[in-house]
Design an enzyme around this catalytic site. Structure first.
Site, PDB file in Angstrom:
ATOM      1  N   ASP A 116      -0.050   5.127   0.757  1.00  0.00           N
ATOM      2  CA  ASP A 116      -0.295   6.113   1.821  1.00  0.00           C
ATOM      3  C   ASP A 116      -0.291   5.431   3.190  1.00  0.00           C
ATOM      4  O   ASP A 116      -1.091   4.528   3.426  1.00  0.00           O
ATOM      5  CB  ASP A 116      -1.663   6.786   1.617  1.00  0.00           C
ATOM      6  CG  ASP A 116      -1.729   7.623   0.344  1.00  0.00           C
ATOM      7  OD1 ASP A 116      -0.867   8.490   0.167  1.00  0.00           O
ATOM      8  OD2 ASP A 116      -2.649   7.405  -0.465  1.00  0.00           O
ATOM      9  N   ASP A 137       0.881  -1.153   0.000  1.00  0.00           N
ATOM     10  CA  ASP A 137       0.000   0.000   0.000  1.00  0.00           C
ATOM     11  C   ASP A 137       0.930   1.217   0.000  1.00  0.00           C
ATOM     12  O   ASP A 137       2.098   1.114   0.382  1.00  0.00           O
ATOM     13  CB  ASP A 137      -0.867  -0.032   1.272  1.00  0.00           C
ATOM     14  CG  ASP A 137      -1.657   1.240   1.442  1.00  0.00           C
ATOM     15  OD1 ASP A 137      -2.319   1.658   0.469  1.00  0.00           O
ATOM     16  OD2 ASP A 137      -1.600   1.833   2.540  1.00  0.00           O
TER      17      ASP A 137
HETATM   18  C1  BG6 Z   1      -5.685   5.948  -0.165  1.00  0.00           C
HETATM   19  C2  BG6 Z   1      -5.782   6.775   1.107  1.00  0.00           C
HETATM   20  O1  BG6 Z   1      -4.369   5.538  -0.351  1.00  0.00           O
HETATM   21  O2  BG6 Z   1      -6.094   6.710  -1.294  1.00  0.00           O
HETATM   22  C3  BG6 Z   1      -7.193   7.322   1.231  1.00  0.00           C
HETATM   23  O3  BG6 Z   1      -5.473   5.970   2.229  1.00  0.00           O
HETATM   24  C4  BG6 Z   1      -7.558   8.097  -0.019  1.00  0.00           C
HETATM   25  O4  BG6 Z   1      -7.285   8.130   2.372  1.00  0.00           O
HETATM   26  C5  BG6 Z   1      -7.419   7.199  -1.240  1.00  0.00           C
HETATM   27  O5  BG6 Z   1      -8.896   8.577   0.066  1.00  0.00           O
HETATM   28  C6  BG6 Z   1      -7.737   7.916  -2.550  1.00  0.00           C
HETATM   29  O6  BG6 Z   1      -6.752   8.874  -2.797  1.00  0.00           O
HETATM   30  P1  BG6 Z   1      -6.739   9.912  -3.985  1.00  0.00           P
HETATM   31  O7  BG6 Z   1      -5.302  10.360  -4.023  1.00  0.00           O
HETATM   32  O8  BG6 Z   1      -7.134   9.185  -5.244  1.00  0.00           O
HETATM   33  O9  BG6 Z   1      -7.697  10.998  -3.660  1.00  0.00           O
HETATM   34 MG    MG Z   2      -2.716   3.181   3.586  1.00  0.00          MG
END
Ligand code: BG6
Ligand code: MG
Length: 211
Positions: A9, A7
């Site tokens: 984030d 993963d």
């Molecule tokens: C995930 C995060 O990696 O990505 C979430 O943990 C986030 O919090 C999701 O909502 C979508 O991210 P993005 O960058 O497409 O808005």
């Molecule tokens: Mg994560």
């Protein structure tokens, strides 16, 4: 040798604070209560589902699809401004060394993230050349806890699901990994989840677990 799917984030980079600031800006503009506890529920969840969670506290008239699209764009524009302040120093030495060593051990490495900003972030922190495949929010129709993002990563790598290890900080991500029949390694927040097959404090521990 294993295929290890990370993963992004909360595992490789710590963008949670930026997600929080950007959603907070949007929530304030709309007069919606939003705090860090609610922000935790957004971990691993798609942008659209995150918006719906924040809107649970919205007391105004129902929003049109176009208004929701505009709110997501407003949030993402600011989020991307914040991401631009990131650089190679935002990936820890431990993470960089672990990725390098895992590659040297012969493992295939991939990303499995719900974020549509994945490729932008990987480039920004200069780890875009460390992965054999990237599966992200741009190639899925269902977000975690649905297993799709990890199944796609395995398919991109040409690996069977049972040979894949997923490294996750979100409960939804651990559920997604198990639903795909993969080994689930929890780090950070996910270490309090009993569905993890392994729990680690540092990514370097992977080099011992999957030697
Ligand atoms: C995930 C995060 O990696 O990505 C979430 O943990 C986030 O919090 C999701 O909502 C979508 O991210 P993005 O960058 O497409 O808005
Ligand atoms: Mg994560």
């Amino acid at each position: 040798m294993k295929a290890i799917i990370f993963d992004l984030d909360g595992v490789l980079v710590f963008t949670d604070k930026f997600h929080y600031q950007a959603w907070k800006k949007m929530a304030d503009k709309m007069g919606i209560y939003f705090d860090e506890v609610i922000n935790n529920r957004l971990r691993g969840v798609s942008r659209r589902e995150s918006l719906e969670i924040i809107l649970e506290r919205y007391e105004g008239a129902p929003l049109s699809e176009k208004e929701k699209e505009d709110l997501m764009e407003y949030k993402n524009d600011y989020y991307k401004e914040l991401l631009k302040t990131m650089g190679p120093d935002d990936v820890t030495e431990d993470t960089r060394n672990a990725l390098k060593l895992l590659r040297e051990q012969g493992h295939k490495l991939a990303i499995g993230s719900s974020s549509k900003n994945t490729k932008f972030i990987l480039k920004q922190v200069a780890i875009d050349d460390m992965f054999d495949a990237v599966s992200d929010g741009t190639n899925i129709t269902h977000s975690k806890p649905d297993p799709e993002v990890f199944e796609k990563a395995a398919q991109f790598l040409g690996e069977s699901y049972d040979n894949c290890v997923v490294v996750e900080d979100a409960y939804a991500g651990i559920d997604a990994a198990k639903a795909a029949g993969m080994t689930a390694v929890g780090i950070g927040d996910a270490t309090s989840y009993d569905k993890c097959d392994y729990k680690i404090k540092s990514l370097m521990e992977l080099t011992e677990l999957f030697k």
